[in-house]
Design a protein around this motif. Structure first.
Motif, PDB file in Angstrom:
ATOM      1  N   PRO A  35     -53.505  96.194  40.704  1.00 36.64           N
ATOM      2  CA  PRO A  35     -52.889  96.291  39.367  1.00 36.64           C
ATOM      3  C   PRO A  35     -52.866  94.928  38.695  1.00 36.64           C
ATOM      4  O   PRO A  35     -52.688  93.894  39.345  1.00 36.64           O
ATOM      5  N   ASP A  36     -53.105  94.936  37.377  1.00 30.36           N
ATOM      6  CA  ASP A  36     -53.102  93.674  36.629  1.00 30.36           C
ATOM      7  C   ASP A  36     -51.724  93.035  36.632  1.00 30.36           C
ATOM      8  O   ASP A  36     -51.575  91.835  36.791  1.00 30.36           O
ATOM      9  N   LYS A  37     -50.698  93.851  36.494  1.00 31.29           N
ATOM     10  CA  LYS A  37     -49.354  93.307  36.385  1.00 31.29           C
ATOM     11  C   LYS A  37     -48.345  94.389  36.727  1.00 31.29           C
ATOM     12  O   LYS A  37     -48.517  95.539  36.346  1.00 31.29           O
ATOM     13  N   VAL A  38     -47.323  94.022  37.465  1.00 33.61           N
ATOM     14  CA  VAL A  38     -46.263  94.967  37.788  1.00 33.61           C
ATOM     15  C   VAL A  38     -45.078  94.704  36.859  1.00 33.61           C
ATOM     16  O   VAL A  38     -44.476  93.626  36.900  1.00 33.61           O
ATOM     17  N   ASN A  39     -44.775  95.665  36.015  1.00 35.17           N
ATOM     18  CA  ASN A  39     -43.673  95.506  35.068  1.00 35.17           C
ATOM     19  C   ASN A  39     -42.390  96.050  35.671  1.00 35.17           C
ATOM     20  O   ASN A  39     -42.344  97.199  36.127  1.00 35.17           O
ATOM     21  N   GLN A  40     -41.364  95.239  35.671  1.00 33.99           N
ATOM     22  CA  GLN A  40     -40.072  95.657  36.199  1.00 33.99           C
ATOM     23  C   GLN A  40     -39.176  96.126  35.060  1.00 33.99           C
ATOM     24  O   GLN A  40     -39.120  95.500  34.006  1.00 33.99           O
ATOM     25  N   THR A  41     -38.504  97.227  35.293  1.00 41.41           N
ATOM     26  CA  THR A  41     -37.558  97.707  34.300  1.00 41.41           C
ATOM     27  C   THR A  41     -36.297  96.853  34.360  1.00 41.41           C
ATOM     28  O   THR A  41     -36.051  96.127  35.335  1.00 41.41           O
ATOM     29  N   GLU A  42     -35.472  96.956  33.332  1.00 40.97           N
ATOM     30  CA  GLU A  42     -34.217  96.208  33.306  1.00 40.97           C
ATOM     31  C   GLU A  42     -33.319  96.656  34.451  1.00 40.97           C
ATOM     32  O   GLU A  42     -32.623  95.855  35.079  1.00 40.97           O
ATOM     33  N   GLY A  43     -33.358  97.970  34.742  1.00 41.25           N
ATOM     34  CA  GLY A  43     -32.556  98.485  35.846  1.00 41.25           C
ATOM     35  C   GLY A  43     -32.990  97.925  37.181  1.00 41.25           C
ATOM     36  O   GLY A  43     -32.154  97.613  38.042  1.00 41.25           O
ATOM     37  N   THR A  44     -34.310  97.780  37.359  1.00 40.28           N
ATOM     38  CA  THR A  44     -34.829  97.223  38.610  1.00 40.28           C
ATOM     39  C   THR A  44     -34.396  95.777  38.775  1.00 40.28           C
ATOM     40  O   THR A  44     -34.008  95.343  39.871  1.00 40.28           O
ATOM     41  N   LYS A  45     -34.439  95.017  37.697  1.00 38.70           N
ATOM     42  CA  LYS A  45     -34.035  93.613  37.754  1.00 38.70           C
ATOM     43  C   LYS A  45     -32.552  93.492  38.121  1.00 38.70           C
ATOM     44  O   LYS A  45     -32.166  92.632  38.914  1.00 38.70           O
ATOM     45  N   LYS A  46     -31.722  94.363  37.540  1.00 39.81           N
ATOM     46  CA  LYS A  46     -30.285  94.309  37.835  1.00 39.81           C
ATOM     47  C   LYS A  46     -30.024  94.693  39.282  1.00 39.81           C
ATOM     48  O   LYS A  46     -29.173  94.093  39.946  1.00 39.81           O
ATOM     49  N   ALA A  47     -30.766  95.698  39.769  1.00 42.78           N
ATOM     50  CA  ALA A  47     -30.600  96.120  41.160  1.00 42.78           C
ATOM     51  C   ALA A  47     -30.970  94.988  42.110  1.00 42.78           C
ATOM     52  O   ALA A  47     -30.290  94.761  43.119  1.00 42.78           O
ATOM     53  N   GLN A  48     -32.026  94.271  41.787  1.00 44.32           N
ATOM     54  CA  GLN A  48     -32.430  93.137  42.615  1.00 44.32           C
ATOM     55  C   GLN A  48     -31.376  92.030  42.576  1.00 44.32           C
ATOM     56  O   GLN A  48     -31.131  91.363  43.575  1.00 44.32           O
ATOM     57  N   GLY A  49     -30.739  91.870  41.402  1.00 44.52           N
ATOM     58  CA  GLY A  49     -29.695  90.859  41.285  1.00 44.52           C
ATOM     59  C   GLY A  49     -28.500  91.191  42.162  1.00 44.52           C
ATOM     60  O   GLY A  49     -27.953  90.317  42.841  1.00 44.52           O
ATOM     61  N   ILE A  50     -28.095  92.460  42.172  1.00 38.13           N
ATOM     62  CA  ILE A  50     -26.978  92.888  43.020  1.00 38.13           C
ATOM     63  C   ILE A  50     -27.349  92.716  44.490  1.00 38.13           C
ATOM     64  O   ILE A  50     -26.535  92.265  45.301  1.00 38.13           O
ATOM     65  N   PHE A  51     -28.585  93.077  44.828  1.00 38.76           N
ATOM     66  CA  PHE A  51     -29.070  92.937  46.199  1.00 38.76           C
ATOM     67  C   PHE A  51     -28.975  91.481  46.651  1.00 38.76           C
ATOM     68  O   PHE A  51     -28.470  91.175  47.739  1.00 38.76           O
ATOM     69  N   GLY A  52     -29.420  90.576  45.784  1.00 39.78           N
ATOM     70  CA  GLY A  52     -29.383  89.155  46.124  1.00 39.78           C
ATOM     71  C   GLY A  52     -27.970  88.615  46.225  1.00 39.78           C
ATOM     72  O   GLY A  52     -27.652  87.837  47.132  1.00 39.78           O
ATOM     73  N   GLN A  53     -27.104  89.030  45.299  1.00 31.71           N
ATOM     74  CA  GLN A  53     -25.716  88.569  45.337  1.00 31.71           C
ATOM     75  C   GLN A  53     -25.001  89.081  46.583  1.00 31.71           C
ATOM     76  O   GLN A  53     -24.181  88.385  47.184  1.00 31.71           O
ATOM     77  N   GLY A  54     -25.333  90.307  46.998  1.00 33.93           N
ATOM     78  CA  GLY A  54     -24.744  90.834  48.222  1.00 33.93           C
ATOM     79  C   GLY A  54     -25.141  90.020  49.435  1.00 33.93           C
ATOM     80  O   GLY A  54     -24.314  89.743  50.318  1.00 33.93           O
ATOM     81  N   SER A  55     -26.400  89.607  49.469  1.00 33.76           N
ATOM     82  CA  SER A  55     -26.878  88.777  50.588  1.00 33.76           C
ATOM     83  C   SER A  55     -26.177  87.433  50.604  1.00 33.76           C
ATOM     84  O   SER A  55     -25.815  86.915  51.669  1.00 33.76           O
ATOM     85  N   ILE A  56     -25.985  86.843  49.426  1.00 34.97           N
ATOM     86  CA  ILE A  56     -25.328  85.536  49.337  1.00 34.97           C
ATOM     87  C   ILE A  56     -23.882  85.628  49.805  1.00 34.97           C
ATOM     88  O   ILE A  56     -23.412  84.799  50.591  1.00 34.97           O
ATOM     89  N   LEU A  57     -23.163  86.647  49.328  1.00 35.05           N
ATOM     90  CA  LEU A  57     -21.758  86.799  49.711  1.00 35.05           C
ATOM     91  C   LEU A  57     -21.623  87.092  51.198  1.00 35.05           C
ATOM     92  O   LEU A  57     -20.767  86.512  51.884  1.00 35.05           O
ATOM     93  N   ALA A  58     -22.466  87.984  51.729  1.00 37.94           N
ATOM     94  CA  ALA A  58     -22.411  88.310  53.152  1.00 37.94           C
ATOM     95  C   ALA A  58     -22.684  87.075  54.002  1.00 37.94           C
ATOM     96  O   ALA A  58     -22.006  86.830  55.003  1.00 37.94           O
ATOM     97  N   CYS A  59     -23.673  86.287  53.597  1.00 34.36           N
ATOM     98  CA  CYS A  59     -24.004  85.062  54.328  1.00 34.36           C
ATOM     99  C   CYS A  59     -22.843  84.069  54.284  1.00 34.36           C
ATOM    100  O   CYS A  59     -22.532  83.413  55.290  1.00 34.36           O
ATOM    101  N   THR A  60     -22.188  83.967  53.138  1.00 36.62           N
ATOM    102  CA  THR A  60     -21.051  83.056  52.987  1.00 36.62           C
ATOM    103  C   THR A  60     -19.924  83.437  53.941  1.00 36.62           C
ATOM    104  O   THR A  60     -19.331  82.577  54.608  1.00 36.62           O
ATOM    105  N   ILE A  61     -19.644  84.724  54.028  1.00 35.38           N
ATOM    106  CA  ILE A  61     -18.580  85.190  54.926  1.00 35.38           C
ATOM    107  C   ILE A  61     -18.956  84.918  56.373  1.00 35.38           C
ATOM    108  O   ILE A  61     -18.163  84.365  57.149  1.00 35.38           O
ATOM    109  N   ARG A  62     -20.177  85.300  56.757  1.00 27.16           N
ATOM    110  CA  ARG A  62     -20.626  85.103  58.145  1.00 27.16           C
ATOM    111  C   ARG A  62     -20.569  83.641  58.552  1.00 27.16           C
ATOM    112  O   ARG A  62     -20.042  83.281  59.614  1.00 27.16           O
ATOM    113  N   ASP A  63     -21.133  82.792  57.717  1.00 24.40           N
ATOM    114  CA  ASP A  63     -21.219  81.363  58.055  1.00 24.40           C
ATOM    115  C   ASP A  63     -19.848  80.735  58.233  1.00 24.40           C
ATOM    116  O   ASP A  63     -19.670  79.835  59.063  1.00 24.40           O
ATOM    117  N   ASN A  64     -18.882  81.191  57.469  1.00 21.87           N
ATOM    118  CA  ASN A  64     -17.561  80.571  57.516  1.00 21.87           C
ATOM    119  C   ASN A  64     -16.633  81.215  58.542  1.00 21.87           C
ATOM    120  O   ASN A  64     -15.489  80.774  58.692  1.00 21.87           O
TER     121      ASN A  64
END
Length: 281
Positions: free
Chosen positions: A31-60
């Protein structure tokens, strides 16, 4: 980059991908280009924030986990944290709203499935929150019935760690507040233990407990815990109502004491009722 396996070229070659199947060689255009919907971008943002918060809790909580968790623990812990963020996220405003028991599902999480905490500490610690005080209560322990000693161990250090994370402000207070008490085999009844921790408004407060076993002989201590044995788990997670306000720096003469609150890198969980009033310094 395509690779020649002696008969076929497999992989990416220019604008096409070649792959071998049971029916022969298949060539597909990329494919020439993969277009992400706004919903997909937001879902990825939540996914990333969840990983950051979980890592913060574990590490501490390292003072109770000692880094001795099972290989799948990181993914197991990421999942419930991400699920909480999904439920607390408002798509219309791009903001998060957390309630006191939003993270309640973390209670009972085991950091090492190869040595479950519930199989060694046979009483159930309790947590309570009132007037910005987080209490951890460990019931009376009968060392002959309520506490298992593995192998040749004859003593156990019961460790409790408490961390507050200012979710909307992206801060965590370090190091973790740490308490412990020792129990020996044959000790009989160990009195009820109660510990109090300062629970700051607007913070997710997480408490965990870990069992550090050892053999004590003529004053020489031989530790028993390893990567495959380290009973530890979360016993409570409460979001304190209110808005987090970082305390001012303490000055003594020409000296300024560093703040115990550290910025969590890339953590952004905005909320209208709790704006970030801090700089990035």
């Amino acid at each position: 980059m395509g690779k020649f396996d002696g008969k076929y070229i497999r992989g990416l070659v220019g604008p096409v991908i070649q792959r071998r199947t049971r029916h022969g060689l298949v060539v597909q255009s990329t494919p020439d280009k993969v277009n992400q919907t706004e919903g997909t971008k937001k879902a990825q943002g939540i996914f990333g924030q969840g990983s950051i918060l979980a890592c913060t809790i574990r590490d501490n909580l390292i003072s109770v986990t000692q880094g001795n968790w099972d290989p799948g623990m990181v993914n197991r812990f990421n999942t419930p944290v991400r699920d909480v963020l999904k439920q607390c996220y408002d798509k219309g405003t791009d903001q998060y709203t957390f309630k006191e028991n939003s993270f309640g599902r973390l209670a009972g999480f085991e950091f090492n499935v190869k040595s479950l905490l519930i199989n060694y500490l046979l009483v159930s610690p309790e947590v309570a929150f009132q007037d910005n005080v987080f209490k951890v209560k460990v019931p009376e322990i009968d060392t002959t019935e309520s506490l298992r000693f593995p192998g040749s161990t004859n003593a156990c250090e019961i460790n409790i760690a408490f961390i507050p994370v200012a979710l909307h402000a992206g801060r965590i207070r370090q190091p973790a507040d740490f308490r412990s008490f020792n129990v020996q085999i044959g000790q009989g009844m160990v009195s009820r233990q109660e510990f109090e921790f300062v629970a700051d408004p607007g913070c997710l407060c997480v408490a965990a407990i870990g069992m550090n076993y050892f053999m004590l002989n003529n004053g020489i201590r031989t530790d028993y815990n390893t990567k495959v044995f380290n009973p530890s788990g979360v016993i409570g997670a409460i979001v304190v109502p209110g808005v987090f306000v970082e305390p001012p720096l303490i000055k003594e003469g020409n000296k300024v004491h560093a703040s115990p609150w550290t910025r969590v890198y890339k953590m952004k969980l905005p909320a209208a009722e709790a704006p970030d009033n801090h700089s990035d310094n």
